[in-house]
Design an enzyme around this catalytic site. Structure first.
Site, mmCIF file in Angstrom:
data_model
loop_
_atom_site.group_PDB
_atom_site.id
_atom_site.type_symbol
_atom_site.label_atom_id
_atom_site.label_comp_id
_atom_site.label_asym_id
_atom_site.label_seq_id
_atom_site.Cartn_x
_atom_site.Cartn_y
_atom_site.Cartn_z
ATOM 1 N N THR A 144 -3.468 2.533 6.562
ATOM 2 C CA THR A 144 -2.556 3.251 7.455
ATOM 3 C C THR A 144 -2.081 2.350 8.586
ATOM 4 O O THR A 144 -0.893 2.306 8.912
ATOM 5 C CB THR A 144 -3.237 4.498 8.044
ATOM 6 O OG1 THR A 144 -3.567 5.398 6.994
ATOM 7 C CG2 THR A 144 -2.310 5.207 9.023
ATOM 8 N N ALA A 201 0.841 -1.195 0.000
ATOM 9 C CA ALA A 201 0.000 0.000 0.000
ATOM 10 C C ALA A 201 0.876 1.245 0.000
ATOM 11 O O ALA A 201 2.028 1.216 0.456
ATOM 12 C CB ALA A 201 -0.937 0.015 1.204
ATOM 13 N N PHE A 202 0.326 2.354 -0.490
ATOM 14 C CA PHE A 202 1.125 3.563 -0.681
ATOM 15 C C PHE A 202 1.656 4.150 0.627
ATOM 16 O O PHE A 202 2.649 4.878 0.638
ATOM 17 C CB PHE A 202 0.314 4.622 -1.442
ATOM 18 C CG PHE A 202 -0.658 5.414 -0.604
ATOM 19 C CD1 PHE A 202 -0.290 6.632 -0.060
ATOM 20 C CD2 PHE A 202 -1.941 4.953 -0.380
ATOM 21 C CE1 PHE A 202 -1.181 7.369 0.698
ATOM 22 C CE2 PHE A 202 -2.847 5.679 0.375
ATOM 23 C CZ PHE A 202 -2.466 6.896 0.916
ATOM 24 N N LYS A 203 1.031 3.841 1.754
ATOM 25 C CA LYS A 203 1.422 4.460 3.008
ATOM 26 C C LYS A 203 2.700 3.870 3.589
ATOM 27 O O LYS A 203 3.207 4.357 4.599
ATOM 28 C CB LYS A 203 0.268 4.357 4.006
ATOM 29 C CG LYS A 203 -0.941 5.149 3.541
ATOM 30 C CD LYS A 203 -2.151 4.975 4.421
ATOM 31 C CE LYS A 203 -3.335 5.754 3.848
ATOM 32 N NZ LYS A 203 -4.559 5.603 4.646
ATOM 33 N N ASP A 204 3.253 2.829 2.959
ATOM 34 C CA ASP A 204 4.496 2.231 3.434
ATOM 35 C C ASP A 204 5.630 3.249 3.492
ATOM 36 O O ASP A 204 6.454 3.221 4.408
ATOM 37 C CB ASP A 204 4.907 1.063 2.521
ATOM 38 C CG ASP A 204 4.092 -0.192 2.787
ATOM 39 O OD1 ASP A 204 3.748 -0.439 3.952
ATOM 40 O OD2 ASP A 204 3.800 -0.916 1.822
#
Length: 443
Positions: A150, A105-108
């Site tokens: 998140t 996921a992009f929040k990494d």
């Protein structure tokens, strides 16, 4: 560099204080006092640079005055141990695949960067941290509310980091099973709290905790939600890299980028990038049925409301925190905001139709969030423009939903399968702050 509060009633803070506190004393969000532009030569040669080198140059603009250069480079390169490619979907539309990190996921990126930055401050023993250490224990307690990705990104980014404990608050029954197992099976310094409510209730618990003097006297609290400058600013790396990869293909002219948006930290970081000189023509914020920002763009009036549960659950936010940053960035000028951002909104039935249409016509599998971004480009691009939308999470994270819609059987990547074999450990919690406070004080 100093950081000021969007509410304008708190003293300016150092980067160390802004990261460790998360939220200003007046309940505002921290903003850097200036946004340093990148030189033209950087953009002239950006397609020759790796993702890591691009990110380091951008990070220097944000954090170079406060973090020693060698340490900052190590933080960036440790954070970005994966690529971030663009994939062609149609001749005019490309997907920026932000799901190649540890939790897909992009929040990494923001979560890992923040973990490493906090480690840096713990080792340095800066002025704010040592002052706090005299009246509190020296452990940092991270409170994070999640509507999906998140929690998993933060939990895995901070897993095993000495001196930091993470509490993940998530709404009961409102995240996907795969998302849930990514932060409830870890143990060690990660505690999952299952709240009987919606995401907005989880976020309210976190914000109220930061304002409670008794809690803050007893514990050193911070947040790893996108309210924290160390979480949302590094997400700008994606947009510079996307421009570089599109420039490699000769597709960087008249570039439009679409960001599926929930709490608006991701698109806020993109707007900071534009202020730094990123040559993106304009942005589109794609919403699900939680259309608060879309309605603001149409009317100039902001009316938060209770969130609605949708297929695109990570965007189920009824009062996006980072609206305050966008509003502040543009001096509250509605017309100025609308010059750089347009909006789109899609309900569940539309999302399902979009996913089927894209899969049938292109073979590309969208997750429900990416579907909003893809369609927003189709609906809003003008002649001569090329569009890039953020595919924010691997579709396998929503396997049951995606398979049901597409009549498919998506393969679950090995990293996700490993999480699914773990034992769920979570603590049931009401949405009442008194219960949450009592739990933390007794920890």
């Amino acid at each position: 560099m100093k950081y000021y509060s969007t509410n304008g009633k708190a003293e300016n803070a150092t980067l160390e204080k802004a990261v460790i506190k998360g939220l200003a004393e007046d309940k505002g969000l921290y903003m850097p006092e200036k946004i340093n532009p990148l030189p033209q030569e950087f953009f002239d040669n950006i397609e020759k640079l790796s993702f890591q080198e691009i990110a380091f140059r951008v990070a220097e603009c944000f954090f170079g005055e406060d973090v020693e250069s060698t340490a900052l480079r190590e933080i960036v390169y440790d954070t970005l141990q994966f690529d971030c490619p663009v994939a062609k979907v149609t001749d005019e539309i490309y997907s920026l695949e932000l799901f190649h990190g540890p939790t897909l996921a992009f929040k990494d990126v923001g979560a890992r960067f923040m973990a490493r930055l906090l480690q840096y401050f713990l080792k340095q023993g800066g002025e704010y941290l040592m002052q706090g250490g005299e009246k509190k224990n020296k452990n940092i307690n991270v409170l994070v509310a999640t509507s999906g990705d998140t929690g998993s990104a933060v939990a895995n980014g901070f897993l095993g980091v000495e001196g930091i404990h993470v509490y993940v608050l998530y709404p009961k029954g409102k995240v996907s099973p795969i998302q849930e197992c990514q932060f409830t099976t870890l143990g060690k310094n990660i505690t999952a709290i299952e709240v009987d409510g919606v995401f907005d209730d989880c976020q309210a618990l976190v914000k109220t905790a930061f304002m409670d003097s008794e809690l803050n006297d007893a514990m050193m609290l911070t947040s790893a939600n996108s309210i924290n400058v160390a979480r949302f600013l590094p997400q700008s790396f994606y947009y510079f890299n996307a421009y570089a990869r599109m420039k490699e293909q000769g597709k960087a002219e008249n570039l439009v980028m679409c960001v599926p948006s929930g709490n608006f930290g991701n698109i806020c970081s993109a707007l900071f990038g534009k202020r730094m000189g990123l040559p993106v023509k304009r942005f589109i914020a794609a919403n699900n049925a939680n259309d608060i920002f879309y309605n603001y763009l149409q009317t100039g009036e902001y009316h938060p409301k209770a969130s609605v549960q949708t297929l695109a659950n990570a965007m189920d936010v009824g009062d996006p925190s980072n609206f305050a940053r966008i509003y502040n960035l543009y001096g509250g000028e509605h017309k100025a905001i609308c010059r750089d951002i347009s909006g789109a909104t899609y309900k569940d039935q539309e999302i399902m139709d979009i996913m089927r249409e894209c899969y049938t016509n292109t073979g590309y599998i969208l997750d429900p969030h990416g579907a909003c971004g893809y369609q927003a480009l189709k609906d809003n691009m003008q002649e001569g423009e090329t569009g890039v939308f953020c595919e924010t999470a691997h579709p396998a994270k929503f396997k049951a939903t995606v398979d049901s819609i597409l009549q498919s059987d998506i393969e679950i990547p090995a990293r996700l399968q490993a999480f699914m074999r773990g034992e769920k450990k979570s603590i049931a919690m009401s949405k009442e702050f008194a219960d949450f406070k009592a739990f933390l004080l007794n920890e």
